[in-house]
Design a protein around this motif. Structure first.
Motif, short mmCIF file in Angstrom:
data_model
loop_
_atom_site.label_atom_id
_atom_site.label_comp_id
_atom_site.label_asym_id
_atom_site.label_seq_id
_atom_site.Cartn_x
_atom_site.Cartn_y
_atom_site.Cartn_z
N GLU A 81 0.83 -1.20 0.00
CA GLU A 81 0.00 0.00 0.00
C GLU A 81 0.87 1.26 0.00
N GLY A 82 2.05 1.15 -0.61
CA GLY A 82 2.96 2.29 -0.66
C GLY A 82 3.58 2.63 0.66
N ARG A 83 3.59 1.70 1.60
CA ARG A 83 4.17 1.95 2.93
C ARG A 83 5.29 0.96 3.22
N GLU A 311 8.01 12.71 -7.46
CA GLU A 311 6.87 13.47 -7.98
C GLU A 311 6.79 13.37 -9.50
N PHE A 312 7.96 13.45 -10.18
CA PHE A 312 7.98 13.32 -11.63
C PHE A 312 7.48 11.94 -12.06
N GLU A 342 8.28 7.34 3.39
CA GLU A 342 6.99 7.23 2.72
C GLU A 342 6.64 8.47 1.92
N LEU A 343 7.39 9.57 2.12
CA LEU A 343 7.23 10.73 1.25
C LEU A 343 7.57 10.36 -0.19
N GLU A 344 8.44 9.35 -0.34
CA GLU A 344 8.86 8.91 -1.66
C GLU A 344 7.91 7.87 -2.25
N ILE A 345 7.43 6.92 -1.44
CA ILE A 345 6.73 5.76 -1.99
C ILE A 345 5.21 5.80 -1.85
#
Length: 602
Positions: A81-83, A311-312, A342-345
């Motif tokens: 879940e992106g974590r 972000e890109f 988690e700011l990245e994923i």
């Protein structure tokens, strides 16, 4: 059926109990998708390599989905879940409506990577004509994955190849020497697994980012043995980390250097190389390959750039509209970002279900060129069929409907910004120091008036080239030349005019020699020209060309000017002094013969 639109579905499950897993697998929703799927692909990401545990999961999968392809890897952290999850087992299940999935597993002993690569490439090429992409799992701690990729034959196709190297989560900071991948109940501590995805309706988007910035001065790899780097700039490799970072040669070496990889350029792209361990002699083994002669800098991650890159890629994934996103993220990112990882994923899970793991190496490329990477995040989007919805993210500014009474803490999560500024500061200081060193080097080697090599530097070049010609028995010549009646120019016209004459003559010399030749100021009005791989006849031609050009040149206030030349070439038994003396004698003879001439001395 799911309707006219072709679609793949992905589910994930954090496995804590086999009975709970079975309930999940036999639920009505999961079983309904299983019945309609043409193929089922199951991945397992597990921190701890316990075969009995993996086998029990595989058994449950086979009972629920007898035809499913089951592969997996040990990790340095799991993503669901992106974590970020730690010490867990994450199960990812993908149901394909039209695509086929074929696994290939090969045991590979150290030293046999090229052969195994050929075997793997052949098997991939023979798996079908409609390859949409290939997932690679490997054990980078025990085999040279770069060599494995070098052995894979090219077939001219450009389908994406992606994946990660198995890692291990260490609880006690001990040295990690092994990792594991598995396919069904076959486990490999030395091997590679390829999963081939086949189907014209399956689309795959592959993106990657680094985010590491160079900090140190440029250094050169000077001795290697496989992935073992022995010397850097002529000194033991470990001394670099000891000197610049005060890192010790102990069991924590790997964890202490994770954030400080070597950064180098290959094929126009910056890549990273992470050390694995250091031996008692100060040699460092790296997770991926490094070559003698490659130049690098020690790097450190910039959290701000890492987040910007994410972000890109988030926008690229949103435009692609995947059904599932797989992340293969280097453990270096996790160590660097810490609580902010988690700011990245996390952002990718807002687009589609996102699973993956933290790796010890990342793989990216196509069938013509696959690279083994470090310190990189690989983002892979998969979709069956064409796009079905509009972009879920908008470039328009978002309206903030949040409660304005909520107080935002301006001091929260600031360390990443501080690190980014420190990285920028160090980068600028390093650049300024290197520029200053370049200027000092130029001052130490370049003659101020003529802007060619000074006596000290041209002597060093002469010694080096002389030894090289003797070692390889190749032609080597020198030209001694000086300006005729130069003292009169200074006496009657002044030193400024004399300096200008020397500068213009140097420009004429440069126009008449090769880029591989060397020109230096030997004395006041005397020059030495070094001509590697040149015999005496060829050197004489060069000298005559310069002589003629100088004599025809119109010098301001002087009308014309001439020079005299002495030419000599290396012969067996020569030493440096003998060759210089012969050239000097030839020059003396040219001046005594009336100047403006070229004399050869054999």
């Amino acid at each position: 059926m799911r309707g006219a639109t072709v679609v793949m579905i992905n589910f994930h499950h954090v496995v804590k109990d086999i009975n709970i897993l079975k309930d999940f697998l036999w639920s009505l929703e999961i079983q309904s998708y299983a019945k309609e799927a043409k193929s089922i692909f199951v991945q397992v990401f597990c921190s701890h390599a316990e075969q009995a545990w993996i086998e029990s999961i595989n058994k449950s999968i086979k009972e629920a989905f007898p035809t499913a392809v089951f592969v997996g890897s040990t990790t340095a952290g799991e993503i669901a879940e992106g974590r970020l999850l730690i010490g867990t087992t994450v199960l990812s299940i993908s149901f394909f409506e039209t695509a086929l999935v074929k696994p290939i597993a090969i045991s590979c002993l150290k030293g046999n990577e090229l052969t195994s690569g050929k075997q793997l490439g052949k098997a991939i090429n023979e798996s079908g004509s409609d390859i949409a992409g290939v997932l690679i799992l490997a054990t980078p701690l025990s085999i040279d994955v770069a060599n494995l990729f070098n052995g894979m034959p090219q077939n001219g196709n450009d389908y994406p190849i992606f994946g990660g190297g198995a890692g291990v989560y260490s609880l006690d900071n001990s040295i990690i020497n092994s990792s594991m991948i598995f396919c069904g109940n076959n486990f490999y501590e030395h091997g590679v697994i390829a999963v081939v995805f086949l189907g014209n309706d399956l689309h795959i988007s592959l993106n990657s980012c680094l985010g590491w910035q160079p900090l140190s001065k440029e250094m050169t790899i000077t001795e290697t043995d496989g992935r073992l780097v022995k010397k850097i700039d002529g000194v033991r490799a470990f001394e670099i980390y000891k000197r610049y970072l005060k890192i010790k040669n102990d069991n924590s070496f790997f964890l202490n250097v994770l954030e400080f990889p070597f950064l180098l350029e290959r094929n126009g792209k910056i890549i990273a190389r992470v050390p694995h361990f250091v031996d008692q002699d100060g040699n460092i083994e790296f997770i991926a390959d490094l070559n003698v002669g490659e130049k690098f800098r020690i790097g450190y991650g910039d959290p701000e750039i890492i987040v910007q890159n994410a972000e890109f890629m988030e926008k690229a994934m949103n435009d692609f509209e995947p059904d599932v996103i797989f992340l293969f993220n280097c453990v270096c990112h996790r160590f660097l970002m810490q609580n902010d990882v988690e700011l990245e994923i996390q952002r990718f899970n807002d687009i589609s279900p996102t699973v993956g793991f933290y790796t010890y190496s990342e793989f990216s490329g196509d069938n013509n060129k696959i690279q083994s990477l470090n310190s990189t995040m690989i983002v892979v989007g998969m979709r069956e069929g064409e796009k079905r919805i509009n972009s879920r993210l908008s470039d328009e500014p978002k309206i903030d409907n949040a409660d304005k009474s909520v107080i935002v803490d301006p001091y929260a999560i600031r360390h990443n910004r501080i690190i980014s500024r420190l990285v920028h500061f160090i980068s600028v200081v390093t650049s300024e120091l290197e520029q200053a060193n370049d200027e000092l080097t130029k001052l130490a080697e370049i003659d101020k008036v003529t802007q060619i090599y000074n006596r000290l530097k041209i002597e060093d070049i002469f010694e080096y080239e002389f030894k090289k010609c003797g070692r390889y028995n190749v032609d080597f010549s020198i030209i001694m030349m000086d300006v005729d009646r130069f003292k009169q120019i200074n006496d009657f016209n002044g030193h400024y005019v004399g300096d200008d004459v020397l500068f213009q003559i140097v420009n004429i010399i440069r126009e008449n020699v090769r880029e591989t030749d060397y020109v230096g100021r030997w004395g006041g009005d005397e020059f030495l020209i070094i001509l590697p791989h040149t015999n005496i006849k060829e050197a004489s031609t060069v000298a005559e060309r310069i002589r003629s050009s100088v004599s025809l040149w119109e010098f301001p206030t002087l009308n014309n000017q001439t020079c005299s030349f002495g030419v000599a070439s290396y012969t067996l038994g020569d030493n440096q002094d003998k060759l210089l003396v012969r050239a000097d004698e030839a020059l003396y003879e040219a001046k005594n013969n009336g100047r403006n001439s070229v004399v050869l001395k054999f």
